[in-house]
Design an enzyme around this catalytic site. Structure first.
Site, PDB file in Angstrom:
ATOM      1  N   CYS A 127       0.836  -1.214   0.000  1.00  0.00           N
ATOM      2  CA  CYS A 127       0.000   0.000   0.000  1.00  0.00           C
ATOM      3  C   CYS A 127       0.862   1.251   0.000  1.00  0.00           C
ATOM      4  O   CYS A 127       0.340   2.361  -0.118  1.00  0.00           O
ATOM      5  CB  CYS A 127      -0.934   0.015   1.212  1.00  0.00           C
ATOM      6  SG  CYS A 127      -1.353  -1.605   1.834  1.00  0.00           S
ATOM      7  N   HIS A 161      -9.033   4.660  -0.765  1.00  0.00           N
ATOM      8  CA  HIS A 161      -7.695   4.064  -0.658  1.00  0.00           C
ATOM      9  C   HIS A 161      -7.451   3.072  -1.796  1.00  0.00           C
ATOM     10  O   HIS A 161      -7.457   1.868  -1.596  1.00  0.00           O
ATOM     11  CB  HIS A 161      -7.581   3.379   0.710  1.00  0.00           C
ATOM     12  CG  HIS A 161      -6.243   2.764   1.010  1.00  0.00           C
ATOM     13  ND1 HIS A 161      -5.061   3.216   0.456  1.00  0.00           N
ATOM     14  CD2 HIS A 161      -5.902   1.718   1.817  1.00  0.00           C
ATOM     15  CE1 HIS A 161      -4.065   2.460   0.906  1.00  0.00           C
ATOM     16  NE2 HIS A 161      -4.540   1.555   1.721  1.00  0.00           N
TER      17      HIS A 161
END
Lengths: 137, 386
Positions: B83, B334
């Site tokens: 991420c 996200h």
């Protein structure tokens, strides 16, 4: 987990075999060949007792692909009595009975079935400690 | 080292973009960034992405996207750090320009997460964790964060409801961001009643699965001068990466983000500032617990007091340390490998006075921090308006 990967880690999965660092004497699990505490080589094998306490816990409802058939299931970080922490599923206990600090012990259980053609994967899970009763008997 | 400037930004609306493919959403961010910078070519393109191989069967994104946006022939590659891939790509671009290798570099973050069913995306996200000793136990990425949150609540005696201020702040700010996935304000009551995902983490503690792409154009000082678009100049005053173990169980202290502390200390030193000098902080609030741990490890709150900062209103636009000023991971969304670049695009908006009703007053120094996995790769950038 592929067949080769499962086979390669069988001693960890079935009997919690880790390492002890010959330099700083810390217990290490899973084995990693270089001590995470002192960065010296650490390849002396050591089987852990499998006893520990729950450091934290949760329940998986939305399971990753391959684990759906057993969901929901409780999982925990277990602090082993020799020092290392492991991530594992809990078994033989309902999620609402789990508490931080609860004594648990390692057992071998089925964790994944990969269909008609695939293998059945066994792994360590942890259940509430029964050894006190066992010793008494 | 040469100073590095950001001379152009671009982003797509974050959400479920079923009508656009991976390469198309990359295009939708890169072309506006190039237009913003008034450039037609660049020396290199670095693409931050985590899951293209797993979720769309497509690797080799550097060449694919360079070709697709009309840059065939240039140096291009994908950068991956789970991420944290977006900021990792920015770090590569920064190294190239600061080190004198390139003069103009495009950095894009892109992620396509909604082409697959939920369980496949969930298994993909667990690749950020230790595959053999975390994911192999059937532990999802949400569950790993839940283990941290439960322990945090236990050690510091913090009730779950207190984390709600992070979600309320993120949604409030997203309402002023036209690119946000969830531009709807929520209340503490919405938070308390949200569906449980992996207790104690509920739906409002979690960032969403979504698609998105963002891009920035980096330039050396002579090129930044040549392509000056009239807006305030933004310089990257610090760029730092640090690592920790992939697995939470291998950390000496699971409630301390060691890599955040290491990378922010390096960044503060490079920029010659302390946390008190930071005007706003785009942190990695993938889960509310990560927001709390980030505030603590970066020096904005004492250990165990990160949630208190939110409760006291210090994280709002008007507060002492505004966070998630355009909605954060929670409410802007996200799209994992794109997130680190979104944070930087938003920081540039703040520093150039383009943040609309979310504008932080007198914003001169902004910090962004992108986290790979549950804390194994943490990348900090400090941006300064000149």
């Amino acid at each position: 987990m592929t067949v080769a990967r499962t086979w390669r880690t069988r001693r960890q999965r079935y009997s919690l075999v880790g390492e002890r660092c010959d330099h700083c004497h810390n217990a290490i699990f899973p084995p990693r060949d270089v001590c995470p505490y002192c960065a010296e080589p650490a390849q002396t094998q050591m089987a852990l007792s499998g006893r520990g306490t729950v450091y934290s816990y949760t329940t998986v409802y939305d399971a990753p692909a391959g684990f759906g058939e057993f969901a929901p299931y409780p999982v925990a970080l277990v602090k082993l009595e020799e020092g290392p922490m492991v991530t594992a599923q809990l078994t033989d206990v309902s999620p609402e009975e789990v508490t931080i600090g609860m004594p648990v012990e390692m057992v071998t259980r089925k964790i994944q079935e990969q269909g008609e053609e695939g293998v059945i994967i066994y792994n360590y899970k942890f259940r509430p400690q029964l050894q006190r009763q066992a010793r008494a008997a | 080292m040469r100073p590095v400037y950001i001379i152009g930004i671009g982003q797509t609306v974050v959400g479920e973009q079923w009508e656009r493919s991976l390469r198309h959403i990359a295009h939708d961010a890169i072309i506006p960034a190039m237009r913003d910078a008034q450039i037609e070519r660049a020396d290199a393109l670095y693409v931050g992405n985590m899951l293209s191989g797993e979720l769309t069967g497509q690797e080799h994104l550097g060449a694919l996207i360079a070709d697709f946006v009309g840059l065939r022939g240039i140096e291009a590659m994908k950068v991956e750090a789970a991420c944290g891939s977006g900021a990792a790509a920015l770090r590569m671009g920064y190294i190239a320009v600061a080190g004198g290798i390139h003069d103009v570099v495009i950095v894009a973050g892109v992620e396509k997460m909604t082409d697959t069913v939920g369980s496949v995306t969930t298994a993909g996200l667990a690749m950020a964790a230790d595959q053999e000793y975390e994911a192999a136990e059937g532990v999802s990425f949400v569950a790993l964060n839940a283990l941290l949150m439960r322990r945090y609540m236990y050690e510091y005696n913090v009730p779950h409801a207190a984390f709600g201020y992070f979600a309320v702040n993120a949604h409030h700010n997203a309402a002023g961001n036209p690119y946000a996935m969830f531009p709807e304000p929520i209340t503490l009551d919405t938070y308390r009643k949200a569906a449980m995902i992996a207790d104690p983490i509920n739906l409002m503690d979690s960032s969403p699965i979504c698609d998105g792409a963002a891009a920035v154009v980096l330039a050396s000082e002579p090129m930044a001068r040549a392509f000056h678009n009239g807006r305030r100049r933004v310089r990257i005053a610090a760029s730092a990466v640090a690592t920790d173990s992939l697995a939470i169980h291998d950390r000496r202290d699971p409630l301390w983000l060691e890599a955040a502390w290491l990378s922010s200390q390096k960044a503060y030193s490079q920029a010659g500032i302390s946390p008190a000098d930071v005007d706003f902080f785009e942190l990695h609030d993938a889960f509310t617990i990560m927001a709390a741990l980030s505030l603590e490890a970066n020096g904005f709150a004492e250990r165990g007091r990160g949630v208190r900062l939110a409760e006291e209103g210090e994280i709002t636009i008007e507060g002492r340390i505004p966070i998630a000023t355009m909605g954060g991971l929670k409410a802007r969304g996200h799209p994992v490998g794109a997130t680190g670049v979104y944070q930087v695009v938003e920081a540039v908006q703040q520093l150039q006075g383009l943040a609309g009703r979310n504008q932080v007053h007198d914003a001169n120094i902004g910090m962004t921090q992108n986290i790979g996995g549950s804390g194994a790769t943490i990348i900090t950038h400090i941006l300064v308006g000149e």
